[in-house]
Design an enzyme around this catalytic site. Structure first.
Site, PDB file in Angstrom:
ATOM      1  CB  SER A 140      -0.881  -0.001   1.242  1.00  0.00           C
ATOM      2  OG  SER A 140      -0.073  -0.103   2.395  1.00  0.00           O
ATOM      3  N   GLY A 158      -5.094  -1.260   5.502  1.00  0.00           N
ATOM      4  CA  GLY A 158      -5.440  -2.066   6.676  1.00  0.00           C
ATOM      5  C   GLY A 158      -6.738  -1.716   7.373  1.00  0.00           C
ATOM      6  CB  CYS A 180       0.982  -5.519   1.379  1.00  0.00           C
ATOM      7  SG  CYS A 180      -0.370  -4.782   2.305  1.00  0.00           S
ATOM      8  CB  CYS A 185       2.154  -4.517   9.389  1.00  0.00           C
ATOM      9  SG  CYS A 185       1.995  -3.027   8.364  1.00  0.00           S
ATOM     10  CG  HIS A 244       4.083   0.370   6.703  1.00  0.00           C
ATOM     11  ND1 HIS A 244       3.333  -0.316   5.790  1.00  0.00           N
ATOM     12  CD2 HIS A 244       4.253   1.620   6.201  1.00  0.00           C
ATOM     13  CE1 HIS A 244       3.051   0.492   4.768  1.00  0.00           C
ATOM     14  NE2 HIS A 244       3.596   1.659   5.000  1.00  0.00           N
TER      15      HIS A 244
HETATM   16  N1  DGL Z   1       2.247  -2.641   4.879  1.00  0.00           N
HETATM   17  C1  DGL Z   1       0.940  -3.191   4.938  1.00  0.00           C
HETATM   18  C2  DGL Z   1       0.963  -4.588   5.567  1.00  0.00           C
HETATM   19  O1  DGL Z   1       1.966  -5.269   5.533  1.00  0.00           O
HETATM   20  C3  DGL Z   1      -0.174  -2.425   5.578  1.00  0.00           C
HETATM   21  C4  DGL Z   1      -0.228  -0.968   5.619  1.00  0.00           C
HETATM   22  C5  DGL Z   1      -1.619  -0.421   5.376  1.00  0.00           C
HETATM   23  O2  DGL Z   1      -2.478  -0.455   6.271  1.00  0.00           O
HETATM   24  O3  DGL Z   1      -1.833   0.035   4.266  1.00  0.00           O
HETATM   25  O4  DGL Z   1      -0.049  -5.033   6.080  1.00  0.00           O
END
Ligand code: DGL
Length: 274
Positions: A11, A43, A73, A192, A194
């Site tokens: 994302s 998310g 993701c 996640c 991030h």
């Molecule tokens: N990086 C995404 C993940 O691994 C989520 C981030 C979002 O909420 O867009 O779930």
């Protein structure tokens, strides 16, 4: 042999943590990354919306020609992996949840595992299922931590703000039971892409003796062996990375550097409309 790039998406810039691990593991491969920053976060959205976005993003990557797709993701993996595999049976599609579950099962001594992720990932219980398949005796606790995503995107990854939010999310599973002398998980999955950026703040709050794991390294190894199985490895010595984003190429390049660990030249970032 196949010189097409490996495609991957997230994302936003979080999936660059997976790209970083893949570049380290397969320096000869080229990569085409798409960050759907215009529609971040995924998310907090419904599974149908996340699946629709994931299919649109993948269509754009496939149009540019890729030899394998990594869904970098967790949210998109949990909501859309089967739909993506059905839509593109001709290319291998690898998600990050199974590799993350594998890393957790290998790292946990007691089988008591906490998973943090977005609301959608935790609500869908994708990690619980993947972990229990590998380790049926495991005890899994899922904790949604949605504010970690904008914190990471904004680079607010350490100090009192990040630690305060981490404490708000994690204290009830780590600090409170520890103070009462109760059992706490010995392994914490960063479910996640991030979240690895917030690892220091998370460790500070989870406390000593809790092993943090994420999907990046295990996903990179899964991609490498899948490319080998399909005879798709590149013969090049060094590969290149190209980037697509759905919003503000300059910001993507600036924020991307944090996640990748090296500069992302703005000339390599193309703005696309889905
Ligand atoms: N990086 C995404 C993940 O691994 C989520 C981030 C979002 O909420 O867009 O779930």
């Amino acid at each position: 042999m196949n010189e097409l790039p490996v495609g991957l998406f997230d994302s936003g810039v979080g999936g660059l943590t997976v790209l970083r691990a893949m570049r380290a593991c397969m320096p000869g491969e080229s990569f085409l990354y798409l960050g759907d920053t215009a529609r971040l976060p995924y998310g907090t959205k419904s599974r149908d919306t996340i699946a629709r976005y994931s299919l649109q993003v993948t269509a754009r990557l496939v149009e540019r020609k890729i030899k394998l797709l990594v869904v970098a993701c967790n949210t998109a993996t949990a909501a859309a992996l089967p739909a993506l595999r059905r839509a593109y049976p001709e290319i291998p599609v690898i998600g990050v949840v199974e590799p993350g579950a594998k890393a957790a099962c290998a790292a946990s001594r007691e089988g008591f595992i906490a998973v943090i992720g977005t609301e959608s990932t935790i609500r869908g219980r994708a990690y619980d299922e993947a972990i229990l398949k590998l380790r049926p005796d495991a005890r899994v606790i899922g904790l949604p931590c949605p504010l970690f995503v904008p914190l990471a995107e904004d680079g607010l990854v350490e100090g009192p703000l990040a630690e305060g939010i981490a404490a708000r999310y994690l204290d009830r599973v780590f600090r409170v039971p520890r103070e009462r002398g109760e059992n706490i998980p010995d392994c914490l999955v960063l479910g996640c892409t991030h979240f690895p950026l917030l690892a220091d703040a998370i460790t500070h709050v989870a406390g000593p003796g809790v092993t943090l794991v994420d999907s990046a390294a295990t996903t990179a190894r899964a991609v490498k062996s899948t490319l080998e199985e399909h005879g798709l490895r590149s013969a090049a010595e060094t590969g290149e990375s190209f980037f697509l984003t759905t919003d503000d190429a300059e910001r993507f390049a600036r924020m991307g550097e944090r996640f990748l660990g090296f500069p992302v030249p703005e000339s390599r970032v193309e703005l696309v409309d889905l």
